[in-house]
Design an enzyme around this catalytic site. Sequence first.
Site, PDB file in Angstrom:
ATOM      1  CE1 TYR A 130      35.240  72.660  20.570  1.00 12.96           C
ATOM      2  CE2 TYR A 130      34.359  74.743  19.818  1.00 12.96           C
ATOM      3  CZ  TYR A 130      35.430  73.965  20.202  1.00 12.96           C
ATOM      4  OH  TYR A 130      36.697  74.489  20.205  1.00 12.96           O
ATOM      5  CG  ASN A 155      35.369  78.353  16.352  1.00 14.79           C
ATOM      6  OD1 ASN A 155      36.000  78.191  15.303  1.00 14.79           O
ATOM      7  ND2 ASN A 155      35.762  79.155  17.313  1.00 14.79           N
ATOM      8  CD  GLU A 165      38.011  77.349  18.596  1.00 20.92           C
ATOM      9  OE1 GLU A 165      37.243  76.853  19.457  1.00 20.92           O
ATOM     10  OE2 GLU A 165      38.517  78.470  18.724  1.00 20.92           O
ATOM     11  CG  HIS A 220      40.890  83.144  20.730  1.00 21.20           C
ATOM     12  ND1 HIS A 220      40.801  82.191  19.737  1.00 21.20           N
ATOM     13  CD2 HIS A 220      40.224  82.616  21.785  1.00 21.20           C
ATOM     14  CE1 HIS A 220      40.131  81.130  20.174  1.00 21.20           C
ATOM     15  NE2 HIS A 220      39.773  81.368  21.413  1.00 21.20           N
ATOM     16  NE  ARG A 249      41.203  80.297  14.717  1.00 24.22           N
ATOM     17  CZ  ARG A 249      40.266  80.257  15.660  1.00 24.22           C
ATOM     18  NH1 ARG A 249      39.778  79.109  16.060  1.00 24.22           N
ATOM     19  NH2 ARG A 249      39.812  81.352  16.201  1.00 24.22           N
ATOM     20  CD  GLU A 270      34.001  80.252  19.980  1.00 27.57           C
ATOM     21  OE1 GLU A 270      33.852  80.504  21.177  1.00 27.57           O
ATOM     22  OE2 GLU A 270      34.037  79.102  19.529  1.00 27.57           O
TER      23      GLU A 270
HETATM   24  C1  PNW Z   1      35.757  77.884  22.130  1.00 21.76           C
HETATM   25  N1  PNW Z   1      29.718  77.000  24.330  1.00 21.76           N
HETATM   26  O1  PNW Z   1      34.953  78.318  23.155  1.00 21.76           O
HETATM   27  C2  PNW Z   1      36.951  78.805  22.131  1.00 21.76           C
HETATM   28  O2  PNW Z   1      37.167  79.462  20.911  1.00 21.76           O
HETATM   29  C3  PNW Z   1      38.202  78.207  22.653  1.00 21.76           C
HETATM   30  O3  PNW Z   1      39.085  79.194  23.108  1.00 21.76           O
HETATM   31  C4  PNW Z   1      37.865  77.202  23.713  1.00 21.76           C
HETATM   32  O4  PNW Z   1      38.974  76.726  24.401  1.00 21.76           O
HETATM   33  C5  PNW Z   1      37.120  76.088  23.026  1.00 21.76           C
HETATM   34  O5  PNW Z   1      36.006  76.539  22.307  1.00 21.76           O
HETATM   35  C6  PNW Z   1      36.671  75.014  23.986  1.00 21.76           C
HETATM   36  O6  PNW Z   1      35.840  75.545  24.956  1.00 21.76           O
HETATM   37  C7  PNW Z   1      33.671  77.913  23.390  1.00 21.76           C
HETATM   38  O7  PNW Z   1      29.313  77.238  25.477  1.00 21.76           O
HETATM   39  C8  PNW Z   1      33.174  78.147  24.651  1.00 21.76           C
HETATM   40  O8  PNW Z   1      28.994  76.475  23.471  1.00 21.76           O
HETATM   41  C9  PNW Z   1      31.862  77.848  24.956  1.00 21.76           C
HETATM   42  C10 PNW Z   1      31.047  77.305  23.990  1.00 21.76           C
HETATM   43  C11 PNW Z   1      31.530  77.060  22.721  1.00 21.76           C
HETATM   44  C12 PNW Z   1      32.855  77.357  22.429  1.00 21.76           C
END
Ligand code: PNW
Length: 595
Positions: free
Chosen positions: A370, A368, A461, A142, A91, A188
């Site tokens: 996390y 995505n 992601e 992006h 990706r 995002e």
């Molecule tokens: C994503 N949050 O960003 C992006 O798609 C990527 O480009 C980035 O490098 C990656 O995650 C890691 O940060 C995020 O605040 C930024 O929850 C912030 C958040 C989540 C994802």
Amino acid sequence: GDNVDITTVKKLPKDFKWGAATAAYQVEGAWDEGNRGESVWDHFTHEYPKNVESGDRTIDYSTNGNRACDSYHKYEEDVKMLKLMNAKYYRFSISWSRLFHDGEAKKEDGKWNVNQEGEDYYNALINTLLDNEIIPFVTLYHWDLPYALHEKYGGWLDYHSQYDFANYAEYCFETFGDRVKNWITINEPWVNCVSGYRLGPGKAPYRCTGEAPRRLANDTTGLDLEGGCSYEVGPTQYTPESEVLPANRAPQKLEDVWCSHNILLGHAQAVKVYRDKFQKEQKGLIGITIDGEAQIPWVEPGISKKEYENNKKYANLAAEFRIGWYSDPPMTGDYPASVKERMGKDLPEFTKEQKELLKGSSDFLGWNTYTAHWAAQVKNEDGSYVEPPTAEEANFDNSKKDMWDDNCKGRGDGWTCIPPTLGSQAGSSWNTKFAPTIRVGLNWFNDRYKNLIKNGIVITENGCAQPNYKVARANDEVTKKYFESIGQPQYADTYGEEDIEDESNINGTILHDKYRQDWYDQYLKNLRLAYAVDGIDVRGYMAWSLIDNFEWENGYETRFGMTYIDFYKDENLTRHPKDSLEHLGQWYLENVEQN
Ligand code: PNW
């Protein structure tokens, strides 16, 4: 439950989309080579370098993507890394301004006004991937909006952005679509719009239109927040196509809302072009990638059933606000009812035609994921509940609304306040390890959209930045006590081994990224359980990230990669695989059906 022995449940299917992800501005570098145009990220990192963290400010590329990983020249090295994890997909994203200097794609006499060098680069990358039996999974946007469009009409604040985006997308389908069969329109939207137009100066274009730049209060980053906001934009900011701005709200407060509105429309317009002109022949899939934390109802020892049920209700409201705002329109064609109610007149409406355009506009749903948020109804200091403002109040009593917003640390969290974060602290402030979130979120999407998602959910992601061991460990202890106290010790995943990131020792612990391997094991276990036990149609997983890269406002010190680069001292930017890369390669062989 979570105690299931993973080896006893069915494996992921043979055609599972397995790979890793990057984004153009974060890896390409070569910002002014090959006739590339400026994006908002070039412009604003150059204008406000102190808005970006840096380990060494004497190096001018330490605060921007000018050089980054130099993947523009070294993409073949990246492909070698992909092979180490047995990736079947890669990706990556396309830099809009590398192809169209001023963002405006036009076709005249059958010929596009494209920057040929940009086209050559993406052709080379795509062909190299295919030669290596890796399938391209391409993101069109992006976050690197052509700066010219920001100047011209305020970028995503103006409705024209949707058409410029669709024209650029059309060029991409026509040019690369014979080989690219997996498209993501927008990455995002929430982060792009809220972090770029509200909470600044976080992400470009560094608009700070919230009540006050939020990071001021507890700033530990050492960033220079003074003068780090960009307020001036072009002459036609916030031109809505059919809406009139509400008179009783300062328009600046709504920039994130209008950005979100227009970016969703941009997604829908691009999909329309693909479906009308290309999909039948090219036979690819197109979808949007949404971000957002699954919302976990808060529990505490001795909590009453009634209170827990209430928290569940608020967790769903929070998810509708944080995720549904963006995932509902491409599925159902409109914003969630609760978001409309909560936002009142601040929320623009889609017209009937726009709703039809949006509805079902994502062949698959990209997510995505996390971390997790804990949701509960807001309480006063004396423990009594704060009632959310009614729609009437949301429209006419800003003080009540702002009070709610303050209690809730910003509108982005909508209905809830968030108790202390659990899960071990990874290497970025918001990045905590709580692996069940992936399963909770997949179930939330599945329950909400059922058969509206025609081609499944793809995790586009997931990953972590290597943490400071001591910080992660301290949070582990809290997490462990918490889960024991509520009788669910299985969630208390801790990692007890010393794993200090040591930049000075390239052959030492930094390549032995135990924390990251463990992260992937836990999240992927939950993904497989969601598939095998819960029956969720999850079709792919892209690890973030293939390679250490420019982590936006956090610069190069926040390392999400499975490949190490010594950005400041190694002129060759040599790719050093970390252990996690082959670890994932192994995971693939053991957990996905092989031929
Ligand atoms: C994503 N949050 O960003 C992006 O798609 C990527 O480009 C980035 O490098 C990656 O995650 C890691 O940060 C995020 O605040 C930024 O929850 C912030 C958040 C989540 C994802």
